[in-house]
Design a protein around this motif. Structure first.
Motif, short mmCIF file in Angstrom:
data_model
loop_
_atom_site.label_atom_id
_atom_site.label_comp_id
_atom_site.label_asym_id
_atom_site.label_seq_id
_atom_site.Cartn_x
_atom_site.Cartn_y
_atom_site.Cartn_z
N ALA A 115 125.84 56.68 68.21
CA ALA A 115 125.80 56.30 66.80
C ALA A 115 124.45 56.62 66.14
N LEU A 116 123.43 56.94 66.95
CA LEU A 116 122.13 57.26 66.38
C LEU A 116 122.18 58.63 65.70
N PRO A 117 121.69 58.75 64.49
CA PRO A 117 121.66 60.06 63.82
C PRO A 117 120.52 60.91 64.35
N GLY A 118 120.79 62.17 64.63
CA GLY A 118 119.74 63.07 65.08
C GLY A 118 119.78 63.33 66.57
N ARG A 119 118.74 64.01 67.06
CA ARG A 119 118.65 64.38 68.47
C ARG A 119 118.23 63.22 69.34
N LYS A 120 118.77 63.22 70.56
CA LYS A 120 118.31 62.31 71.59
C LYS A 120 117.79 63.14 72.77
N LEU A 121 116.59 62.83 73.25
CA LEU A 121 115.95 63.55 74.34
C LEU A 121 115.47 62.57 75.39
N VAL A 122 115.52 62.99 76.65
CA VAL A 122 114.92 62.22 77.74
C VAL A 122 113.58 62.85 78.08
N TYR A 123 112.55 62.02 78.18
CA TYR A 123 111.21 62.48 78.55
C TYR A 123 110.74 61.64 79.73
N THR A 124 110.68 62.25 80.90
CA THR A 124 110.40 61.52 82.13
C THR A 124 109.27 62.16 82.92
N ASN A 125 108.53 61.34 83.65
CA ASN A 125 107.56 61.84 84.61
C ASN A 125 108.22 62.21 85.93
N GLY A 126 109.51 62.01 86.03
CA GLY A 126 110.26 62.40 87.21
C GLY A 126 110.79 63.82 87.09
N SER A 127 111.77 64.15 87.91
CA SER A 127 112.33 65.50 87.93
C SER A 127 113.60 65.58 87.09
N ARG A 128 113.94 66.80 86.68
CA ARG A 128 115.17 67.02 85.92
C ARG A 128 116.39 66.62 86.75
N PHE A 144 122.58 63.39 75.12
CA PHE A 144 121.22 63.92 75.14
C PHE A 144 121.21 65.44 75.02
N ALA A 145 120.37 65.93 74.13
CA ALA A 145 120.27 67.37 73.91
C ALA A 145 119.57 68.06 75.07
N ASP A 146 118.61 67.36 75.72
CA ASP A 146 117.87 68.00 76.82
C ASP A 146 117.05 66.94 77.55
N VAL A 147 116.48 67.39 78.68
CA VAL A 147 115.58 66.57 79.49
C VAL A 147 114.24 67.28 79.60
N HIS A 148 113.17 66.57 79.35
CA HIS A 148 111.82 67.09 79.55
C HIS A 148 111.25 66.36 80.75
N ASP A 149 111.04 67.10 81.85
CA ASP A 149 110.60 66.47 83.09
C ASP A 149 109.17 66.86 83.42
N ILE A 150 108.70 66.44 84.58
CA ILE A 150 107.31 66.67 84.96
C ILE A 150 107.04 68.15 85.18
N VAL A 151 108.04 68.91 85.58
CA VAL A 151 107.86 70.36 85.73
C VAL A 151 107.70 71.01 84.35
N SER A 152 108.54 70.59 83.40
CA SER A 152 108.42 71.10 82.03
C SER A 152 107.06 70.77 81.44
N SER A 153 106.47 69.66 81.89
CA SER A 153 105.15 69.23 81.41
C SER A 153 104.01 69.92 82.15
N GLU A 154 104.38 70.90 83.00
CA GLU A 154 103.39 71.59 83.83
C GLU A 154 102.57 70.59 84.65
N PHE A 155 103.26 69.52 85.06
CA PHE A 155 102.72 68.48 85.92
C PHE A 155 101.61 67.66 85.26
N HIS A 156 101.52 67.73 83.93
CA HIS A 156 100.67 66.81 83.18
C HIS A 156 101.54 65.60 82.81
N PRO A 157 101.27 64.43 83.36
CA PRO A 157 102.15 63.28 83.13
C PRO A 157 101.77 62.47 81.90
#
Length: 243
Positions: A115-128, A144-157
């Motif tokens: 019911a939330l309008p707009g994008r939903k994203l997961v942002y985790t320090n864990g893995s995809r 959820f449109a996508d997951v941003h994990d620790i690898v996507s963050s280039e291991f910057h948590p």
């Protein structure tokens, strides 16, 4: 869309406006599912065992090192990479091989997210992979449109600013039109500085020392960088819809 904080799920004192938000960012562990399920404790124990084996330490020594790196670097993994040159792939695979039996589908949460309008994203320090398993078990992957994990963050948590800026750039998020949901107050400091609405998700009854977290991890709950504190994520999201 404004949040009325008079419901039992909202623990702050003043109404907060969410009507401008078009991107909703959710942490994963202990945020999208209750901490009492003990999933994080499983991960914690696997990290301890992995570190002990990797560095030839006792479990107690590994535990001390694990928590020290976590506090200093944002994740134990980051500390192991910096201090010991560890390759992260096997570590992530090993520590996220947990039993999800206790995790049940959450259709009410899924309805609230939908019911939330707009994008939903997961942002985790864990893995995809870990995030995808959790979302699938909860039955909320489709929201959820996508997951941003620790690898996507280039291991910057989280909570480091470089990590958040990389996330915002990757998904072209305007932080002044975004809201972030987290179970750790320190992970909301930078989002607040960048202009995001911030929601701290806590255990029911605002427990101050649940078994899966150390006391220092609860520091900052009463900070000015937190807009809302809730102990019931689903009820809070439903409150946004009805406001």
């Amino acid at each position: 869309m404004s949040a009325s904080l008079s419901s039992p799920s909202a623990l702050t004192a003043a109404p907060v406006d969410f009507s401008h938000v078009d991107t909703w960012v959710f942490d994963l562990d202990n945020t999208l599912y209750p901490p009492g399920l003990d999933l994080w404790r499983q991960i914690d124990m696997k990290m301890r065992a992995y570190i002990a084996n990797f560095l030839g330490l006792t479990l107690d020594e590994a535990f001390a090192l694990q928590k020290g790196y976590y506090r200093k670097y944002g994740t134990s993994l980051r500390g192991l990479m910096i201090e010991h040159g560890m390759d992260p792939d096997d570590f992530l695979s090993a520590v996220h091989a947990i039993d999800l039996t206790s995790l049940e589908a959450a259709p009410a949460l899924g309805e609230a997210l939908g019911a939330l309008p707009g994008r939903k994203l997961v942002y985790t320090n864990g893995s995809r992979g870990h995030a995808e398993q959790i979302l699938a078990k909860l039955g909320i992957s489709e929201h959820f449109a996508d997951v941003h994990d620790i690898v996507s963050s280039e291991f910057h948590p989280k909570p480091h600013e470089i990590a958040y800026r990389g996330f915002l750039t990757r998904f072209d998020v305007d932080p002044t039109r975004a809201a972030m949901f987290e179970d750790l107050a320190r992970n909301l400091e930078v989002p607040a500085q960048l202009g995001m609405r911030t929601v701290l998700v806590v255990p029911p009854g605002l427990a101050v020392n649940p078994a899966d977290r150390e006391a220092w991890e609860h520091e900052g709950r009463d900070g000015d960088h937190i807009d809302v504190v809730t102990d019931d994520l689903t009820a809070f999201l439903n409150g946004l819809r009805s406001a």
